[in-house]
Scaffold this motif. Structure first.
Motif, PDB file in Angstrom:
ATOM      1  N   ARG A   1      34.525 -13.935   5.042  1.00 45.30           N
ATOM      2  CA  ARG A   1      35.498 -13.064   4.353  1.00 45.30           C
ATOM      3  C   ARG A   1      36.766 -13.865   4.031  1.00 45.30           C
ATOM      4  O   ARG A   1      37.307 -13.787   2.932  1.00 45.30           O
ATOM      5  N   ILE A   2      37.198 -14.658   5.020  1.00 40.66           N
ATOM      6  CA  ILE A   2      38.400 -15.477   4.815  1.00 40.66           C
ATOM      7  C   ILE A   2      38.128 -16.542   3.735  1.00 40.66           C
ATOM      8  O   ILE A   2      38.902 -16.714   2.801  1.00 40.66           O
ATOM      9  N   GLY A   3      36.977 -17.244   3.865  1.00 42.22           N
ATOM     10  CA  GLY A   3      36.634 -18.307   2.914  1.00 42.22           C
ATOM     11  C   GLY A   3      36.530 -17.806   1.483  1.00 42.22           C
ATOM     12  O   GLY A   3      37.055 -18.430   0.560  1.00 42.22           O
ATOM     13  N   ALA A   4      35.874 -16.656   1.301  1.00 42.17           N
ATOM     14  CA  ALA A   4      35.725 -16.099  -0.050  1.00 42.17           C
ATOM     15  C   ALA A   4      37.081 -15.673  -0.606  1.00 42.17           C
ATOM     16  O   ALA A   4      37.364 -15.862  -1.795  1.00 42.17           O
ATOM     17  N   GLY A   5      37.936 -15.115   0.263  1.00 42.97           N
ATOM     18  CA  GLY A   5      39.277 -14.712  -0.161  1.00 42.97           C
ATOM     19  C   GLY A   5      40.110 -15.920  -0.569  1.00 42.97           C
ATOM     20  O   GLY A   5      40.808 -15.887  -1.580  1.00 42.97           O
ATOM     21  N   VAL A   6      40.002 -16.998   0.219  1.00 42.99           N
ATOM     22  CA  VAL A   6      40.776 -18.217  -0.060  1.00 42.99           C
ATOM     23  C   VAL A   6      40.326 -18.867  -1.374  1.00 42.99           C
ATOM     24  O   VAL A   6      41.149 -19.414  -2.112  1.00 42.99           O
ATOM     25  N   SER A   7      39.024 -18.759  -1.694  1.00 42.23           N
ATOM     26  CA  SER A   7      38.535 -19.362  -2.946  1.00 42.23           C
ATOM     27  C   SER A   7      39.183 -18.707  -4.163  1.00 42.23           C
ATOM     28  O   SER A   7      39.161 -19.248  -5.256  1.00 42.23           O
ATOM     29  N   ASN A   8      39.777 -17.525  -3.964  1.00 40.13           N
ATOM     30  CA  ASN A   8      40.505 -16.837  -5.040  1.00 40.13           C
ATOM     31  C   ASN A   8      41.925 -17.366  -5.193  1.00 40.13           C
ATOM     32  O   ASN A   8      42.545 -17.188  -6.235  1.00 40.13           O
ATOM     33  N   ILE A   9      42.428 -17.990  -4.130  1.00 40.57           N
ATOM     34  CA  ILE A   9      43.824 -18.451  -4.120  1.00 40.57           C
ATOM     35  C   ILE A   9      43.934 -19.932  -4.447  1.00 40.57           C
ATOM     36  O   ILE A   9      44.791 -20.348  -5.218  1.00 40.57           O
ATOM     37  N   VAL A  10      43.020 -20.730  -3.841  1.00 40.37           N
ATOM     38  CA  VAL A  10      43.125 -22.190  -3.930  1.00 40.37           C
ATOM     39  C   VAL A  10      42.567 -22.690  -5.259  1.00 40.37           C
ATOM     40  O   VAL A  10      41.572 -22.161  -5.766  1.00 40.37           O
ATOM     41  N   ASP A  11      43.199 -23.738  -5.810  1.00 35.37           N
ATOM     42  CA  ASP A  11      42.823 -24.308  -7.096  1.00 35.37           C
ATOM     43  C   ASP A  11      41.390 -24.845  -7.112  1.00 35.37           C
ATOM     44  O   ASP A  11      40.910 -25.359  -6.110  1.00 35.37           O
ATOM     45  N   GLU A  12      40.711 -24.728  -8.266  1.00 33.88           N
ATOM     46  CA  GLU A  12      39.317 -25.187  -8.403  1.00 33.88           C
ATOM     47  C   GLU A  12      39.136 -26.660  -8.043  1.00 33.88           C
ATOM     48  O   GLU A  12      38.152 -27.047  -7.437  1.00 33.88           O
ATOM     49  N   ASP A  13      40.100 -27.500  -8.438  1.00 36.53           N
ATOM     50  CA  ASP A  13      39.993 -28.932  -8.157  1.00 36.53           C
ATOM     51  C   ASP A  13      40.059 -29.216  -6.665  1.00 36.53           C
ATOM     52  O   ASP A  13      39.447 -30.159  -6.183  1.00 36.53           O
ATOM     53  N   ASP A  14      40.806 -28.383  -5.930  1.00 37.48           N
ATOM     54  CA  ASP A  14      40.853 -28.532  -4.470  1.00 37.48           C
ATOM     55  C   ASP A  14      39.473 -28.228  -3.891  1.00 37.48           C
ATOM     56  O   ASP A  14      39.017 -28.881  -2.962  1.00 37.48           O
ATOM     57  N   ILE A  15      38.798 -27.221  -4.441  1.00 37.38           N
ATOM     58  CA  ILE A  15      37.458 -26.856  -3.975  1.00 37.38           C
ATOM     59  C   ILE A  15      36.529 -28.057  -4.119  1.00 37.38           C
ATOM     60  O   ILE A  15      35.797 -28.411  -3.200  1.00 37.38           O
ATOM     61  N   LYS A  16      36.621 -28.725  -5.273  1.00 38.53           N
ATOM     62  CA  LYS A  16      35.735 -29.875  -5.529  1.00 38.53           C
ATOM     63  C   LYS A  16      35.989 -31.002  -4.532  1.00 38.53           C
ATOM     64  O   LYS A  16      35.064 -31.637  -4.047  1.00 38.53           O
ATOM     65  N   GLY A  17      37.253 -31.271  -4.233  1.00 35.06           N
ATOM     66  CA  GLY A  17      37.603 -32.348  -3.314  1.00 35.06           C
ATOM     67  C   GLY A  17      37.064 -32.101  -1.915  1.00 35.06           C
ATOM     68  O   GLY A  17      36.488 -32.992  -1.286  1.00 35.06           O
ATOM     69  N   TYR A  18      37.206 -30.867  -1.412  1.00 36.15           N
ATOM     70  CA  TYR A  18      36.712 -30.531  -0.077  1.00 36.15           C
ATOM     71  C   TYR A  18      35.190 -30.586  -0.048  1.00 36.15           C
ATOM     72  O   TYR A  18      34.578 -31.032   0.928  1.00 36.15           O
ATOM     73  N   PHE A  19      34.608 -30.102  -1.117  1.00 35.34           N
ATOM     74  CA  PHE A  19      33.141 -30.096  -1.222  1.00 35.34           C
ATOM     75  C   PHE A  19      32.606 -31.529  -1.127  1.00 35.34           C
ATOM     76  O   PHE A  19      31.654 -31.809  -0.402  1.00 35.34           O
ATOM     77  N   ALA A  20      33.267 -32.444  -1.859  1.00 32.06           N
ATOM     78  CA  ALA A  20      32.861 -33.855  -1.837  1.00 32.06           C
ATOM     79  C   ALA A  20      32.994 -34.445  -0.440  1.00 32.06           C
ATOM     80  O   ALA A  20      32.106 -35.172   0.030  1.00 32.06           O
ATOM     81  N   THR A  21      34.075 -34.095   0.262  1.00 35.73           N
ATOM     82  CA  THR A  21      34.293 -34.597   1.624  1.00 35.73           C
ATOM     83  C   THR A  21      33.149 -34.175   2.542  1.00 35.73           C
ATOM     84  O   THR A  21      32.634 -34.971   3.331  1.00 35.73           O
ATOM     85  N   MET A  22      32.750 -32.909   2.432  1.00 41.96           N
ATOM     86  CA  MET A  22      31.653 -32.384   3.259  1.00 41.96           C
ATOM     87  C   MET A  22      30.364 -33.155   2.996  1.00 41.96           C
ATOM     88  O   MET A  22      29.643 -33.536   3.916  1.00 41.96           O
ATOM     89  N   LEU A  23      30.076 -33.366   1.716  1.00 39.33           N
ATOM     90  CA  LEU A  23      28.826 -34.045   1.351  1.00 39.33           C
ATOM     91  C   LEU A  23      28.815 -35.489   1.843  1.00 39.33           C
ATOM     92  O   LEU A  23      27.811 -35.967   2.377  1.00 39.33           O
ATOM     93  N   LEU A  24      29.928 -36.188   1.657  1.00 39.32           N
ATOM     94  CA  LEU A  24      29.993 -37.594   2.072  1.00 39.32           C
ATOM     95  C   LEU A  24      29.886 -37.705   3.595  1.00 39.32           C
ATOM     96  O   LEU A  24      29.182 -38.586   4.104  1.00 39.32           O
ATOM     97  N   ALA A  25      30.555 -36.804   4.315  1.00 44.60           N
ATOM     98  CA  ALA A  25      30.455 -36.815   5.777  1.00 44.60           C
ATOM     99  C   ALA A  25      29.008 -36.549   6.199  1.00 44.60           C
ATOM    100  O   ALA A  25      28.478 -37.213   7.100  1.00 44.60           O
TER     101      ALA A  25
END
Lengths: 325, 49
Positions: free
Chosen positions: A241-265
């Motif tokens: 619930r928190i994550g989905a709510g935050v995806s409405n607030i945080v910029d799309e490019d930030d989403i991509k950066g975090y996503f990349a970090t997860m994949l590389l790790a």
């Protein structure tokens, strides 16, 4: 189950829920290794991971539906194509097993794919514009192969191409034995030009369906630890619930950066584990575990921090600059 | 009382999926009520208002 263990599972579920609600991925990818480390038999770890992913994705899908982030047309086409693709992927695995080189091929493919998608996503997030993804998705949208469908976000694209992408993702999913979220989301974003929030919401709905089927298959053989699933879910329900709510607030490019970090790790963790097992280097297994748990804590923390900075309209403070990707 | 262990594995598995679905729905509604009640004030507090 001891109270301490209940607390651990609820807390771990909360962090995974935040990642799941935000990215549309990270369920079984994180839960299964964690359960293996804790000594659960491998089939129970996989079965419980799938049951947990199913429960969390139901909540994530409901939340994204409330925000209008689910495209049912896209989800149906992708689900049908991926189901066929997963079956084909499993046959490839059977053929590789028969040839005796399944483990090495699957490991190399898994690490290579995670790293490639991670680096591609990171490059895109670092670029000032999104020229690469825009170019690719515009070219795909320009291909007038009938039947054409209009998706949410006013994206008009060929249903045949969506089916083709779903089929390829399904084959890779069946080959690697993963849910496919980390492939499906970038495929929708970069390949089809679907807005990030809708790609996440639709991806979660697709995971709900495949998670339910996978959990059912394992539950039939008694390989689901119900107390583990129930406690993890108690935490992840709030996290999603928190994550989905935050995806409405945080910029799309930030989403991509975090996503990349997860994949590389994840890529480095899997590579370390395989190399450690092959050459009997125990410390590499520890590195792998530390990367998986560390990435969970750091990335979910960064997501929450980015949301707080956005709410405070602060992009100059030390922590806010640190959380921006 | 129904002895669930005597049921066929397929029925037991379907029951488990149903139980997970039910827990998810209950948690969704429950946490939904909590976040509706507390969400705005938490958001304001985090936003520094």
């Amino acid at each position: 189950m001891s109270l301490l263990l209940v607390g651990f599972f609820v807390g771990f579920g909360l962090l995974i829920g935040i990642l799941f609600g935000f990215f549309g991925m990270g369920g079984s990818f994180l839960v299964t290794p964690a359960l293996l480390v804790m000594g659960y038999p491998s089939r129970v770890a996989v079965g419980s991971g799938l049951a947990f992913v199913f429960g969390t994705s139901v909540i994530g899908a409901l939340r994204h539906r409330d925000h209008g982030h689910v495209d049912y047309k896209l989800a149906v086409i992708m689900t049908v194509a991926m189901t066929i693709g997963i079956e084909a992927g499993k046959r490839v695995v059977d053929a590789l097993h028969a040839a005796g080189n399944a483990d090495i091929v699957i490991s190399v493919a898994y690490v290579g794919l995670l790293a490639t998608v991670g680096l591609f996503t990171l490059r895109d997030a670092r670029a000032s514009g999104t020229t690469t993804s825009v170019d690719l998705s515009e070219r795909v949208q320009a291909l007038e192969i009938p039947p054409m469908v209009t998706l949410r976000g006013d994206v008009r694209v060929s249903a045949s191409i969506i089916f083709g992408i779903g089929l390829v993702v399904g084959i890779l999913s069946g080959l690697l034995g993963v849910g496919g979220g980390f492939l499906l989301m970038p495929a929708m974003m970069y390949g089809l030009g679907v807005p990030a929030a809708i790609a996440v919401g639709t991806d979660i709905l697709q995971i709900t369906i495949s998670g339910a089927f996978g959990a059912f298959v394992y539950a039939r053989d008694g390989f689901v630890a119900i107390p583990v699933v129930a406690t993890l879910l108690a935490g992840s329900a709030l996290g999603a619930r928190i994550g989905a709510g935050v995806s409405n607030i945080v910029d799309e490019d930030d989403i991509k950066g975090y996503f990349a970090t997860m994949l590389l790790a994840g890529s480095v963790a899997v590579a370390a584990k395989r190399v450690g097992a092959a050459y009997d280097i125990g410390v590499l297994n520890t590195v792998s575990i530390a990367l998986i748990f560390g990435a969970t804590v750091v990335v979910s923390g960064a997501i929450l921090l980015a949301a707080v900075c956005q709410l405070r309209d602060d992009n100059a403070g030390f922590w806010c600059r640190l959380s921006a990707t | 009382m129904i002895d669930t262990l005597s049921l066929p594995p397929t029925v037991q598995a379907a029951g488990l999926i149903g139980a997970v679905l039910l827990e998810a729905m209950v948690l969704h509604v429950g946490y939904g009520a909590v976040t509706s009640a507390l969400g705005p004030s938490v958001k304001r507090a985090l936003g520094g208002e």
